[in-house]
Scaffold this active site. Structure first.
Site, PDB file in Angstrom:
ATOM      1  N   ARG A   1       0.817  -1.212   0.000  1.00 31.04           N
ATOM      2  CA  ARG A   1       0.000   0.000   0.000  1.00 31.04           C
ATOM      3  C   ARG A   1       0.857   1.270   0.000  1.00 31.04           C
ATOM      4  O   ARG A   1       1.806   1.391   0.752  1.00 31.04           O
ATOM      5  CB  ARG A   1      -0.891   0.008   1.233  1.00 31.04           C
ATOM      6  CG  ARG A   1      -1.579   1.331   1.347  1.00 31.04           C
ATOM      7  CD  ARG A   1      -2.794   1.343   2.177  1.00 31.04           C
ATOM      8  NE  ARG A   1      -3.241   2.727   2.217  1.00 31.04           N
ATOM      9  CZ  ARG A   1      -4.021   3.203   3.141  1.00 31.04           C
ATOM     10  NH1 ARG A   1      -4.470   2.411   4.078  1.00 31.04           N
ATOM     11  NH2 ARG A   1      -4.365   4.462   3.119  1.00 31.04           N
TER      12      ARG A   1
ATOM     13  N   ARG B   1      -6.568   2.712  -3.052  1.00 40.69           N
ATOM     14  CA  ARG B   1      -5.676   1.917  -2.204  1.00 40.69           C
ATOM     15  C   ARG B   1      -5.751   0.436  -2.530  1.00 40.69           C
ATOM     16  O   ARG B   1      -6.823  -0.092  -2.836  1.00 40.69           O
ATOM     17  CB  ARG B   1      -6.033   2.146  -0.733  1.00 40.69           C
ATOM     18  CG  ARG B   1      -7.461   1.850  -0.447  1.00 40.69           C
ATOM     19  CD  ARG B   1      -8.091   2.665   0.658  1.00 40.69           C
ATOM     20  NE  ARG B   1      -7.895   4.080   0.633  1.00 40.69           N
ATOM     21  CZ  ARG B   1      -7.742   4.820   1.745  1.00 40.69           C
ATOM     22  NH1 ARG B   1      -7.783   4.252   2.920  1.00 40.69           N
ATOM     23  NH2 ARG B   1      -7.571   6.108   1.650  1.00 40.69           N
TER      24      ARG B   1
ATOM     25  N   ASP C   1      -6.870  -1.439   2.652  1.00 46.70           N
ATOM     26  CA  ASP C   1      -7.098  -0.552   3.790  1.00 46.70           C
ATOM     27  C   ASP C   1      -7.677  -1.412   4.904  1.00 46.70           C
ATOM     28  O   ASP C   1      -8.619  -2.176   4.662  1.00 46.70           O
ATOM     29  CB  ASP C   1      -8.105   0.522   3.364  1.00 46.70           C
ATOM     30  CG  ASP C   1      -8.279   1.606   4.403  1.00 46.70           C
ATOM     31  OD1 ASP C   1      -7.328   1.883   5.156  1.00 46.70           O
ATOM     32  OD2 ASP C   1      -9.375   2.198   4.443  1.00 46.70           O
TER      33      ASP C   1
ATOM     34  N   ASP D   1      -9.184  -0.975   8.628  1.00 43.46           N
ATOM     35  CA  ASP D   1      -9.610  -0.029   9.662  1.00 43.46           C
ATOM     36  C   ASP D   1     -10.179  -0.771  10.857  1.00 43.46           C
ATOM     37  O   ASP D   1     -10.974  -1.703  10.683  1.00 43.46           O
ATOM     38  CB  ASP D   1     -10.711   0.898   9.124  1.00 43.46           C
ATOM     39  CG  ASP D   1     -10.169   1.935   8.151  1.00 43.46           C
ATOM     40  OD1 ASP D   1      -8.966   2.235   8.199  1.00 43.46           O
ATOM     41  OD2 ASP D   1     -10.975   2.441   7.347  1.00 43.46           O
TER      42      ASP D   1
HETATM   43  N1  A4P Z   1      -6.427   5.900  12.165  1.00 42.74           N
HETATM   44  C1  A4P Z   1      -7.201   6.539  13.090  1.00 42.74           C
HETATM   45  N2  A4P Z   1      -8.164   5.741  13.522  1.00 42.74           N
HETATM   46  C2  A4P Z   1      -8.036   4.548  12.868  1.00 42.74           C
HETATM   47  C3  A4P Z   1      -8.764   3.325  12.914  1.00 42.74           C
HETATM   48  N3  A4P Z   1      -9.839   3.166  13.719  1.00 42.74           N
HETATM   49  N4  A4P Z   1      -8.346   2.300  12.099  1.00 42.74           N
HETATM   50  C4  A4P Z   1      -5.281   6.534  11.521  1.00 42.74           C
HETATM   51  C5  A4P Z   1      -7.268   2.459  11.287  1.00 42.74           C
HETATM   52  N5  A4P Z   1      -6.517   3.608  11.201  1.00 42.74           N
HETATM   53  C6  A4P Z   1      -6.918   4.644  11.993  1.00 42.74           C
HETATM   54  O1  A4P Z   1      -5.300   6.179   7.604  1.00 42.74           O
HETATM   55  C7  A4P Z   1      -4.779   7.387   8.052  1.00 42.74           C
HETATM   56  C8  A4P Z   1      -4.487   7.263   9.538  1.00 42.74           C
HETATM   57  O2  A4P Z   1      -5.685   6.979  10.249  1.00 42.74           O
HETATM   58  C9  A4P Z   1      -3.562   6.127   9.913  1.00 42.74           C
HETATM   59  O3  A4P Z   1      -2.243   6.531   9.975  1.00 42.74           O
HETATM   60  C10 A4P Z   1      -4.070   5.657  11.298  1.00 42.74           C
HETATM   61  O4  A4P Z   1      -3.124   5.897  12.333  1.00 42.74           O
HETATM   62  P1  A4P Z   1      -5.473   5.851   6.061  1.00 42.74           P
HETATM   63  O5  A4P Z   1      -5.917   4.430   5.973  1.00 42.74           O
HETATM   64  O6  A4P Z   1      -4.283   6.289   5.304  1.00 42.74           O
HETATM   65  O7  A4P Z   1      -6.769   6.686   5.660  1.00 42.74           O
HETATM   66  P2  A4P Z   1      -7.040   7.990   4.871  1.00 42.74           P
HETATM   67  O8  A4P Z   1      -7.484   7.642   3.521  1.00 42.74           O
HETATM   68  O9  A4P Z   1      -5.963   8.962   4.931  1.00 42.74           O
HETATM   69  O10 A4P Z   1      -8.284   8.552   5.706  1.00 42.74           O
HETATM   70  P3  A4P Z   1      -9.309   7.772   6.535  1.00 42.74           P
HETATM   71  O11 A4P Z   1     -10.363   8.732   7.035  1.00 42.74           O
HETATM   72  O12 A4P Z   1      -8.696   6.894   7.559  1.00 42.74           O
HETATM   73  O13 A4P Z   1      -9.939   6.898   5.397  1.00 42.74           O
HETATM   74  P4  A4P Z   1     -10.750   5.639   5.624  1.00 42.74           P
HETATM   75  O14 A4P Z   1     -11.749   5.866   6.706  1.00 42.74           O
HETATM   76  O15 A4P Z   1      -9.871   4.491   5.706  1.00 42.74           O
HETATM   77  O16 A4P Z   1     -11.594   5.651   4.273  1.00 42.74           O
HETATM   78  N6  A4P Z   1     -15.409   4.075  -0.244  1.00 42.74           N
HETATM   79  C11 A4P Z   1     -15.832   2.783  -0.303  1.00 42.74           C
HETATM   80  N7  A4P Z   1     -16.904   2.441  -1.017  1.00 42.74           N
HETATM   81  N8  A4P Z   1     -15.143   1.822   0.394  1.00 42.74           N
HETATM   82  C12 A4P Z   1     -14.023   2.111   1.166  1.00 42.74           C
HETATM   83  O17 A4P Z   1     -13.434   1.195   1.760  1.00 42.74           O
HETATM   84  N9  A4P Z   1     -12.521   3.850   2.008  1.00 42.74           N
HETATM   85  C13 A4P Z   1     -12.136   5.114   2.103  1.00 42.74           C
HETATM   86  C14 A4P Z   1     -11.035   5.469   3.021  1.00 42.74           C
HETATM   87  C15 A4P Z   1     -12.831   6.171   1.343  1.00 42.74           C
HETATM   88  N10 A4P Z   1     -13.944   5.711   0.543  1.00 42.74           N
HETATM   89  C16 A4P Z   1     -14.319   4.436   0.502  1.00 42.74           C
HETATM   90  C17 A4P Z   1     -13.586   3.467   1.248  1.00 42.74           C
HETATM   91 MG    MG Z   2      -7.680   3.397   6.863  1.00 41.08          MG
END
Ligand code: A4P
Ligand code: MG
Length: 163
Positions: free
Chosen positions: A84, A93, A96, A98
């Site tokens: 990643r 990505r 991912d 979470d």
């Molecule tokens: N981090 C904080 N809390 C958590 C947690 N509960 N689990 C921090 C995992 N990590 C967590 O993560 C950035 C930082 O979040 C990490 O360094 C960790 O310490 P990242 O995975 O690089 O995410 P990001 O893209 O910068 O932002 P975010 O808000 O974490 O994104 P998400 O929530 O992972 O969402 N649409 C569909 N249909 N399906 C998907 O899976 N995913 C995203 C990304 C957007 N749209 C999507 C989907």
């Molecule tokens: Mg994430």
């Protein structure tokens, strides 16, 4: 193994279902983690940033005696092993991972927010969660089935397909 934890997996690059399967194999190998339930795979329209390919999403339930932060570090290692790269917030990505819910724990650290801050707004998480635990109470005390029907009513179109 004391804590019941839900992990959301997502991929929208390369062989998406294979990426998710490999990630689950790695999770199964983490010492101190037992996988208890695995949802179906779902093909989902991109949320948050819509100028990217569709995702495949899945949710798993595990039991673990790892702390939430140690579990997060293990999941981040898996993301790196699968190649990643970070491409902007909510960007495309390979994989991912979470942490959606970690037992009853709440964390507001930037590094780790649990329950996941967008849990209640994301059908691509709520639908597989409800599939593996339809009686679930969410951390705010709401019932998953009620949250799901409310969110479905707010979301137009049928952009989540069970595979
Ligand atoms: N981090 C904080 N809390 C958590 C947690 N509960 N689990 C921090 C995992 N990590 C967590 O993560 C950035 C930082 O979040 C990490 O360094 C960790 O310490 P990242 O995975 O690089 O995410 P990001 O893209 O910068 O932002 P975010 O808000 O974490 O994104 P998400 O929530 O992972 O969402 N649409 C569909 N249909 N399906 C998907 O899976 N995913 C995203 C990304 C957007 N749209 C999507 C989907
Ligand atoms: Mg994430």
């Amino acid at each position: 193994m004391d804590k019941k934890v839900y992990i959301g997996l997502g991929s929208n690059m390369g062989n998406k279902s294979e990426n998710i399967a490999k990630a689950i194999d790695f999770v199964a190998c983490i010492e101190g983690v037992n996988i208890k339930k695995v949802s179906s795979l779902y093909l989902t329209a991109p949320w948050g940033r819509t100028d990217q390919d569709d995702f495949i999403n899945q949710v798993i339930e595990i039991e673990t005696d790892l702390s939430a932060l140690n579990l997060l570090y293990c999941l981040q290692d898996i993301e790196i092993k699968l190649g990643r790269h970070r491409d902007g917030k909510w960007g495309p990505r390979i994989i991912d991972l979470d942490i959606l819910i970690y037992g009853e724990e709440t964390s507001l650290l930037e590094e780790l927010q649990v329950p996941h801050p967008y849990l209640l707004e994301r059908l691509f998480v709520l639908i597989p969660l409800a599939e593996i635990n339809s009686e679930m109470e969410l951390p705010d005390g709401s019932k998953i089935r009620e949250v799901l029907s409310r969110e479905r009513a707010l979301t137009e179109g049928n952009d989540i397909i069970k595979l």
